[in-house]
Design an enzyme around this catalytic site. Structure first.
Site, PDB file in Angstrom:
ATOM      1  N   ASN A   9       0.876  -1.173   0.000  1.00 49.89           N
ATOM      2  CA  ASN A   9       0.000   0.000   0.000  1.00 49.89           C
ATOM      3  C   ASN A   9       0.912   1.222   0.000  1.00 49.89           C
ATOM      4  O   ASN A   9       1.491   1.548   1.025  1.00 49.89           O
ATOM      5  CB  ASN A   9      -0.901  -0.030   1.243  1.00 49.89           C
ATOM      6  CG  ASN A   9      -1.733   1.239   1.366  1.00 49.89           C
ATOM      7  OD1 ASN A   9      -1.746   2.073   0.459  1.00 49.89           O
ATOM      8  ND2 ASN A   9      -2.427   1.379   2.482  1.00 49.89           N
ATOM      9  N   LYS A  11       0.139   4.215  -0.251  1.00 48.37           N
ATOM     10  CA  LYS A  11      -0.490   5.390   0.366  1.00 48.37           C
ATOM     11  C   LYS A  11      -0.240   6.615  -0.537  1.00 48.37           C
ATOM     12  O   LYS A  11      -0.173   6.457  -1.757  1.00 48.37           O
ATOM     13  CB  LYS A  11       0.020   5.569   1.793  1.00 48.37           C
ATOM     14  CG  LYS A  11      -0.190   4.291   2.617  1.00 48.37           C
ATOM     15  CD  LYS A  11       0.043   4.447   4.085  1.00 48.37           C
ATOM     16  CE  LYS A  11      -0.179   3.097   4.779  1.00 48.37           C
ATOM     17  NZ  LYS A  11      -0.061   3.197   6.238  1.00 48.37           N
ATOM     18  N   HIS A  94      -9.540   1.073   4.758  1.00 51.84           N
ATOM     19  CA  HIS A  94      -8.270   1.265   5.481  1.00 51.84           C
ATOM     20  C   HIS A  94      -8.510   2.202   6.665  1.00 51.84           C
ATOM     21  O   HIS A  94      -9.309   3.134   6.578  1.00 51.84           O
ATOM     22  CB  HIS A  94      -7.215   1.842   4.541  1.00 51.84           C
ATOM     23  CG  HIS A  94      -5.839   1.803   5.120  1.00 51.84           C
ATOM     24  ND1 HIS A  94      -5.411   2.720   6.052  1.00 51.84           N
ATOM     25  CD2 HIS A  94      -4.810   0.932   4.950  1.00 51.84           C
ATOM     26  CE1 HIS A  94      -4.165   2.417   6.412  1.00 51.84           C
ATOM     27  NE2 HIS A  94      -3.781   1.328   5.763  1.00 51.84           N
ATOM     28  N   GLU A  96      -6.875   4.587   7.775  1.00 51.26           N
ATOM     29  CA  GLU A  96      -6.633   6.005   7.481  1.00 51.26           C
ATOM     30  C   GLU A  96      -7.842   6.610   6.775  1.00 51.26           C
ATOM     31  O   GLU A  96      -8.187   7.772   7.001  1.00 51.26           O
ATOM     32  CB  GLU A  96      -5.347   6.154   6.647  1.00 51.26           C
ATOM     33  CG  GLU A  96      -4.115   5.891   7.508  1.00 51.26           C
ATOM     34  CD  GLU A  96      -2.923   5.318   6.764  1.00 51.26           C
ATOM     35  OE1 GLU A  96      -2.854   5.425   5.524  1.00 51.26           O
ATOM     36  OE2 GLU A  96      -2.046   4.745   7.447  1.00 51.26           O
ATOM     37  N   GLU A 166      -5.090  -4.900  10.559  1.00 55.77           N
ATOM     38  CA  GLU A 166      -4.061  -3.885  10.778  1.00 55.77           C
ATOM     39  C   GLU A 166      -4.364  -3.121  12.065  1.00 55.77           C
ATOM     40  O   GLU A 166      -5.160  -2.163  12.039  1.00 55.77           O
ATOM     41  CB  GLU A 166      -4.024  -2.891   9.610  1.00 55.77           C
ATOM     42  CG  GLU A 166      -3.763  -3.504   8.256  1.00 55.77           C
ATOM     43  CD  GLU A 166      -3.235  -2.465   7.269  1.00 55.77           C
ATOM     44  OE1 GLU A 166      -2.110  -2.652   6.806  1.00 55.77           O
ATOM     45  OE2 GLU A 166      -3.925  -1.471   6.996  1.00 55.77           O
ATOM     46  N   GLY A 172       2.845   2.259  10.755  1.00 54.51           N
ATOM     47  CA  GLY A 172       3.801   3.353  10.610  1.00 54.51           C
ATOM     48  C   GLY A 172       4.548   3.712  11.878  1.00 54.51           C
ATOM     49  O   GLY A 172       5.221   4.738  11.943  1.00 54.51           O
ATOM     50  N   SER A 213       3.779  -2.157  10.292  1.00 57.27           N
ATOM     51  CA  SER A 213       5.235  -2.217  10.472  1.00 57.27           C
ATOM     52  C   SER A 213       5.824  -3.573  10.084  1.00 57.27           C
ATOM     53  O   SER A 213       6.717  -4.086  10.752  1.00 57.27           O
ATOM     54  CB  SER A 213       5.620  -1.841  11.913  1.00 57.27           C
ATOM     55  OG  SER A 213       5.203  -0.517  12.204  1.00 57.27           O
TER      56      SER A 213
HETATM   57  P1  13P Z   1       3.230   0.326   7.604  1.00 56.85           P
HETATM   58  O1  13P Z   1       3.735  -0.946   6.993  1.00 56.85           O
HETATM   59  O2  13P Z   1       3.955   1.543   7.131  1.00 56.85           O
HETATM   60  O3  13P Z   1       3.135   0.220   9.092  1.00 56.85           O
HETATM   61  O4  13P Z   1       1.721   0.533   7.061  1.00 56.85           O
HETATM   62  C1  13P Z   1       0.809  -0.496   7.189  1.00 56.85           C
HETATM   63  C2  13P Z   1      -0.415  -0.147   6.437  1.00 56.85           C
HETATM   64  O5  13P Z   1      -1.198   0.689   6.831  1.00 56.85           O
HETATM   65  C3  13P Z   1      -0.658  -0.853   5.170  1.00 56.85           C
HETATM   66  O6  13P Z   1      -1.948  -0.612   4.701  1.00 56.85           O
END
Ligand code: 13P
Length: 250
Positions: A9, A11, A94, A96, A166, A172, A213
């Site tokens: 992803n 982002k 997601h 976010e 997640e 992150g 992560s």
């Molecule tokens: P990270 O791998 O940067 O922690 O992000 C995970 C994520 O949100 C994937 O959709």
């Protein structure tokens, strides 16, 4: 047997040129890794370029979001049939999107149905906040998210989906969930909920990823858990080390 699936992803990262350059840089190495499905999920505007770059490889392409309506006055949104020429997958719900853009369980449910109707494979995201985790609400919250997302689906439709667990506190932050934490919730709150809704056979078929992560050095530990079928990777999917991460998953 469930084929593992590692999705990147991206982002809101990489311009059009960067997205294509990066895809070209790592696609051949990724294409040689067997026994795992691989997906790139670039920002929407870069989807056609990335799809062109990975054409002829095993790498699939996914969108990071989609609207559930077919067309119309929905400024800024993308319809399923705008994605299908380029994408096989779409990330839905997601954390976010839920936190910053007001995505609701009901909306996610509608989007899953729309994606399936257009033969896109939804990657449905669920996961609890740090507060919910510390309050001991993880199990009930995640199970509730799965129930809301999959409401009204048939078992056959459910089996076509992918779920990504997640935990928000692991995204992150570098504070990845332990294998026991991730695998435990994936089993008891995700897979068992699918079994409750659709039966044991569907629960045995559906692929469930861990996200939060995930790095080249820890992916193998997650993959060793019998209920974890891959990963949804953020930061580590933006770098050439993604090849090593995917290789370590097999
Ligand atoms: P990270 O791998 O940067 O922690 O992000 C995970 C994520 O949100 C994937 O959709």
């Amino acid at each position: 047997m469930r084929t593992p699936i590692i999705a990147g992803n991206w982002k809101m990262n990489k311009t059009a040129v960067e997205a294509v350059t990066f895809s070209n840089e790592i696609k051949d190495a990724l294409n040689q890794i067997e026994g795992v499905d691989i997906v790139f999920c670039p920002p929407a505007i870069n989807i056609p370029g990335v799809a062109e770059a990975v054409k002829g490889t095993k790498i699939g392409v996914g969108a990071q979001n989609m609207y559930f309506e077919e067309s119309g006055a929905f400024t800024g949104e993308l319809a399923p049939n705008m994605l299908t020429p380029f994408c096989q997958y779409v990330i839905l719900g997601h954390s976010e999107r839920r936190a910053y853009f007001g995505e609701t369980d009901e909306g996610v449910n509608k989007k899953i149905k729309a994606a399936l109707a257009h033969n896109l494979t939804p990657m449905v995201c669920v996961g609890e906040s740090l507060e919910q985790n510390e309050a001991g609400e993880t199990q009930s919250f995640v199970s509730g998210q799965v129930k809301a997302a999959f409401a009204g689906l048939t078992a056959v439709q459910a089996a076509r989906c992918i779920i990504a667990y997640e935990p928000i506190w692991a995204i992150g932050t570098g504070k990845s969930a332990t294998v026991e934490q991730a695998g435990g919730i994936i089993k008891t709150a995700v897979r068992d909920t699918i079994a409750e809704l659709f039966g044991a056979e569907t629960a045995a078929q559906i692929r469930i990823q861990y996200g939060g992560s995930v790095k080249p050095h820890n992916i193998a530990d997650y993959m060793a858990h019998p209920d974890i079928d891959g990963a949804l990777v953020g930061g580590a999917s933006l770098k050439p080390g993604f090849v090593e991460l995917v290789a370590n998953a097999t």
